[in-house]
Design an enzyme around this catalytic site. Structure first.
Site, PDB file in Angstrom:
ATOM      1  N   ARG A   1      72.257  19.140  29.179  1.00 31.03           N
ATOM      2  CA  ARG A   1      71.541  17.865  29.210  1.00 31.03           C
ATOM      3  C   ARG A   1      72.495  16.684  29.120  1.00 31.03           C
ATOM      4  O   ARG A   1      72.047  15.538  29.167  1.00 31.03           O
ATOM      5  CB  ARG A   1      70.560  17.804  28.049  1.00 31.03           C
ATOM      6  CG  ARG A   1      69.107  18.165  28.435  1.00 31.03           C
ATOM      7  CD  ARG A   1      68.276  18.179  27.174  1.00 31.03           C
ATOM      8  NE  ARG A   1      66.873  17.929  27.368  1.00 31.03           N
ATOM      9  CZ  ARG A   1      65.935  18.872  27.373  1.00 31.03           C
ATOM     10  NH1 ARG A   1      66.252  20.140  27.288  1.00 31.03           N
ATOM     11  NH2 ARG A   1      64.669  18.540  27.488  1.00 31.03           N
TER      12      ARG A   1
ATOM     13  N   LYS B   1      60.132  22.853  33.815  1.00 28.38           N
ATOM     14  CA  LYS B   1      61.260  23.781  33.703  1.00 28.38           C
ATOM     15  C   LYS B   1      60.824  25.078  33.017  1.00 28.38           C
ATOM     16  O   LYS B   1      61.060  26.164  33.530  1.00 28.38           O
ATOM     17  CB  LYS B   1      62.424  23.136  32.928  1.00 28.38           C
ATOM     18  CG  LYS B   1      62.941  21.849  33.548  1.00 28.38           C
ATOM     19  CD  LYS B   1      64.112  21.266  32.769  1.00 28.38           C
ATOM     20  CE  LYS B   1      63.761  20.777  31.384  1.00 28.38           C
ATOM     21  NZ  LYS B   1      62.963  19.530  31.336  1.00 28.38           N
TER      22      LYS B   1
ATOM     23  N   ARG C   1      53.138  20.363  19.312  1.00 30.18           N
ATOM     24  CA  ARG C   1      54.492  19.782  19.325  1.00 30.18           C
ATOM     25  C   ARG C   1      54.405  18.281  19.050  1.00 30.18           C
ATOM     26  O   ARG C   1      53.792  17.544  19.821  1.00 30.18           O
ATOM     27  CB  ARG C   1      55.154  20.025  20.691  1.00 30.18           C
ATOM     28  CG  ARG C   1      55.790  21.384  20.801  1.00 30.18           C
ATOM     29  CD  ARG C   1      56.395  21.613  22.156  1.00 30.18           C
ATOM     30  NE  ARG C   1      57.402  20.644  22.541  1.00 30.18           N
ATOM     31  CZ  ARG C   1      58.144  20.751  23.636  1.00 30.18           C
ATOM     32  NH1 ARG C   1      57.984  21.785  24.438  1.00 30.18           N
ATOM     33  NH2 ARG C   1      59.039  19.834  23.929  1.00 30.18           N
TER      34      ARG C   1
ATOM     35  N   ARG D   1      61.898  10.009  25.422  1.00 34.33           N
ATOM     36  CA  ARG D   1      62.516  11.220  25.998  1.00 34.33           C
ATOM     37  C   ARG D   1      62.847  10.977  27.469  1.00 34.33           C
ATOM     38  O   ARG D   1      63.904  11.386  27.953  1.00 34.33           O
ATOM     39  CB  ARG D   1      61.566  12.413  25.856  1.00 34.33           C
ATOM     40  CG  ARG D   1      61.438  12.894  24.419  1.00 34.33           C
ATOM     41  CD  ARG D   1      60.211  13.756  24.215  1.00 34.33           C
ATOM     42  NE  ARG D   1      60.271  15.009  24.949  1.00 34.33           N
ATOM     43  CZ  ARG D   1      59.222  15.821  25.112  1.00 34.33           C
ATOM     44  NH1 ARG D   1      58.050  15.501  24.578  1.00 34.33           N
ATOM     45  NH2 ARG D   1      59.356  16.933  25.777  1.00 34.33           N
TER      46      ARG D   1
ATOM     47  N   ARG E   1      49.705  18.504  27.327  1.00 34.85           N
ATOM     48  CA  ARG E   1      50.205  19.652  26.551  1.00 34.85           C
ATOM     49  C   ARG E   1      50.098  19.363  25.052  1.00 34.85           C
ATOM     50  O   ARG E   1      49.816  20.257  24.259  1.00 34.85           O
ATOM     51  CB  ARG E   1      51.664  19.948  26.929  1.00 34.85           C
ATOM     52  CG  ARG E   1      52.226  21.161  26.198  1.00 34.85           C
ATOM     53  CD  ARG E   1      53.588  21.582  26.701  1.00 34.85           C
ATOM     54  NE  ARG E   1      54.620  20.611  26.391  1.00 34.85           N
ATOM     55  CZ  ARG E   1      55.878  20.694  26.806  1.00 34.85           C
ATOM     56  NH1 ARG E   1      56.258  21.688  27.576  1.00 34.85           N
ATOM     57  NH2 ARG E   1      56.760  19.785  26.470  1.00 34.85           N
TER      58      ARG E   1
HETATM   59  P1  B4P Z   1      57.111  22.422  30.829  1.00 32.79           P
HETATM   60  O1  B4P Z   1      57.440  23.419  31.848  1.00 32.79           O
HETATM   61  O2  B4P Z   1      56.780  22.973  29.477  1.00 32.79           O
HETATM   62  O3  B4P Z   1      58.180  21.298  30.611  1.00 32.79           O
HETATM   63  P2  B4P Z   1      59.733  21.290  30.341  1.00 32.79           P
HETATM   64  O4  B4P Z   1      60.319  20.600  31.517  1.00 32.79           O
HETATM   65  O5  B4P Z   1      60.252  22.667  30.013  1.00 32.79           O
HETATM   66  O6  B4P Z   1      59.758  20.437  28.983  1.00 32.79           O
HETATM   67  P3  B4P Z   1      60.645  19.750  27.875  1.00 32.79           P
HETATM   68  O7  B4P Z   1      61.754  18.959  28.479  1.00 32.79           O
HETATM   69  O8  B4P Z   1      59.620  19.042  27.070  1.00 32.79           O
HETATM   70  O9  B4P Z   1      61.195  20.799  26.892  1.00 32.79           O
HETATM   71  P4  B4P Z   1      62.461  21.255  26.090  1.00 32.79           P
HETATM   72  O10 B4P Z   1      61.874  22.308  25.265  1.00 32.79           O
HETATM   73  O11 B4P Z   1      63.579  21.605  27.013  1.00 32.79           O
HETATM   74  O12 B4P Z   1      55.886  21.575  31.370  1.00 32.79           O
HETATM   75  C1  B4P Z   1      55.283  20.530  30.634  1.00 32.79           C
HETATM   76  C2  B4P Z   1      53.768  20.584  30.799  1.00 32.79           C
HETATM   77  O13 B4P Z   1      53.400  20.381  32.174  1.00 32.79           O
HETATM   78  C3  B4P Z   1      53.155  21.928  30.410  1.00 32.79           C
HETATM   79  O14 B4P Z   1      51.972  21.694  29.691  1.00 32.79           O
HETATM   80  C4  B4P Z   1      52.837  22.609  31.731  1.00 32.79           C
HETATM   81  O15 B4P Z   1      51.700  23.445  31.664  1.00 32.79           O
HETATM   82  C5  B4P Z   1      52.558  21.415  32.647  1.00 32.79           C
HETATM   83  N1  B4P Z   1      52.919  21.660  34.037  1.00 32.79           N
HETATM   84  C6  B4P Z   1      54.020  22.312  34.483  1.00 32.79           C
HETATM   85  N2  B4P Z   1      54.037  22.324  35.836  1.00 32.79           N
HETATM   86  C7  B4P Z   1      52.907  21.625  36.252  1.00 32.79           C
HETATM   87  C8  B4P Z   1      52.358  21.290  37.528  1.00 32.79           C
HETATM   88  N3  B4P Z   1      52.946  21.664  38.661  1.00 32.79           N
HETATM   89  N4  B4P Z   1      51.233  20.568  37.562  1.00 32.79           N
HETATM   90  C9  B4P Z   1      50.602  20.182  36.413  1.00 32.79           C
HETATM   91  N5  B4P Z   1      51.069  20.492  35.183  1.00 32.79           N
HETATM   92  C10 B4P Z   1      52.202  21.204  35.102  1.00 32.79           C
HETATM   93  O16 B4P Z   1      63.005  20.039  25.164  1.00 32.79           O
HETATM   94  C11 B4P Z   1      62.409  19.583  23.975  1.00 32.79           C
HETATM   95  C12 B4P Z   1      63.412  18.791  23.090  1.00 32.79           C
HETATM   96  O17 B4P Z   1      64.437  19.692  22.585  1.00 32.79           O
HETATM   97  C13 B4P Z   1      64.228  17.685  23.764  1.00 32.79           C
HETATM   98  O18 B4P Z   1      63.529  16.460  23.820  1.00 32.79           O
HETATM   99  C14 B4P Z   1      65.505  17.614  22.834  1.00 32.79           C
HETATM  100  O19 B4P Z   1      65.244  16.869  21.657  1.00 32.79           O
HETATM  101  C15 B4P Z   1      65.726  19.047  22.437  1.00 32.79           C
HETATM  102  N6  B4P Z   1      66.706  19.730  23.334  1.00 32.79           N
HETATM  103  C16 B4P Z   1      66.430  20.790  24.147  1.00 32.79           C
HETATM  104  N7  B4P Z   1      67.539  21.153  24.834  1.00 32.79           N
HETATM  105  C17 B4P Z   1      68.533  20.304  24.451  1.00 32.79           C
HETATM  106  C18 B4P Z   1      69.904  20.157  24.840  1.00 32.79           C
HETATM  107  N8  B4P Z   1      70.476  20.941  25.764  1.00 32.79           N
HETATM  108  N9  B4P Z   1      70.645  19.170  24.266  1.00 32.79           N
HETATM  109  C19 B4P Z   1      70.098  18.365  23.332  1.00 32.79           C
HETATM  110  N10 B4P Z   1      68.810  18.434  22.931  1.00 32.79           N
HETATM  111  C20 B4P Z   1      68.019  19.402  23.474  1.00 32.79           C
END
Ligand code: B4P
Length: 190
Positions: free
Chosen positions: A89, A14, A134, A146, A128
């Site tokens: 979420r 995302k 993190r 998660r 990552r």
């Molecule tokens: P990202 O792109 O960083 O992943 P994400 O889906 O944004 O991550 P996440 O769910 O962890 O984050 P959030 O901050 O929202 O990609 C992950 C990795 O994969 C990276 O290293 C990237 O380089 C790699 N990658 C991407 N695409 C790839 C591909 N095609 N091939 C190979 N590798 C690839 O959430 C973090 C925490 O915050 C949650 O657990 C929760 O505790 C809290 N939180 C956030 N929003 C919330 C909400 N609305 N309500 C309640 N809690 C919340």
């Protein structure tokens, strides 16, 4: 306004893909994960409270994130649209977002859901974790928690937006560029 929900399990890409969509469609990026990490870094009361949930791989309470989104929406009256990354979420968050946007005549245009297999997610997040600093990426049992919470609390949102005819599923496996192209097409056909 073009208001997009970029959806998917932890590690689906995302945050990675939001950067591309923001540039392509000139949108304001709203990542609740980034907002919460900024609160933690600034050691605010909100950040100290949120850290306890995040470090365990659990969701932060709805009231906290809903409040953050409402202030951000008010602070950006002139944007062409928002890309919501990692929000909503839970169903309660989705209902609050609908209420906020509909009362401003700027409803959600669509949800783009990145579909990625669980084993791939674990590999990406552990990878990552080697460099991100993190704590929620460093331990496979926290990552599994998660993903489990995603399946229980967050995945029902696909039905929520599906019932509004706003759901587009996008294959999230492959190179970052391939997935970006699929998302662009998804937005253009909304
Ligand atoms: P990202 O792109 O960083 O992943 P994400 O889906 O944004 O991550 P996440 O769910 O962890 O984050 P959030 O901050 O929202 O990609 C992950 C990795 O994969 C990276 O290293 C990237 O380089 C790699 N990658 C991407 N695409 C790839 C591909 N095609 N091939 C190979 N590798 C690839 O959430 C973090 C925490 O915050 C949650 O657990 C929760 O505790 C809290 N939180 C956030 N929003 C919330 C909400 N609305 N309500 C309640 N809690 C919340």
């Amino acid at each position: 306004m073009l208001n997009l929900v970029l959806f998917g399990p932890p590690g689906a890409g995302k945050g990675t893909q939001a950067e591309f969509l923001v540039k392509t469609f000139d949108l304001k990026h709203v990542s609740t994960g980034d907002l919460l990490r900024a609160e933690i870094a600034a050691a605010t009361e909100l950040g100290i409270e949120a850290k306890k949930f995040m470090d365990a791989g659990n969701l932060v309470p709805d009231s906290v994130v809903i409040g953050m989104i409402a202030s951000l929406f008010k602070a950006n009256p002139d944007t062409k649209g928002f890309i919501f990354d990692g929000f909503p979420r839970t169903v309660a968050q989705a209902e609050a977002l609908d209420q906020l946007l509909n009362s401003n005549n700027a409803p959600i245009s669509g949800m783009l859901s990145l579909e990625v297999a669980d084993e791939e997610l674990i590999g990406r997040l552990l990878n990552r974790g080697k460099t991100s600093g993190r704590s929620d990426d460093a331990d496979s049992s926290i990552i599994e928690n998660r993903i489990k919470n995603y399946h229980i609390q967050t995945s029902p949102l696909k039905e929520y937006y599906g019932l509004q005819n706003k759901l587009t599923e996008v294959d999230g496996m492959g190179s970052i560029e391939e997935i970006a192209e699929r998302l662009k097409l998804g937005v253009e056909t909304l």
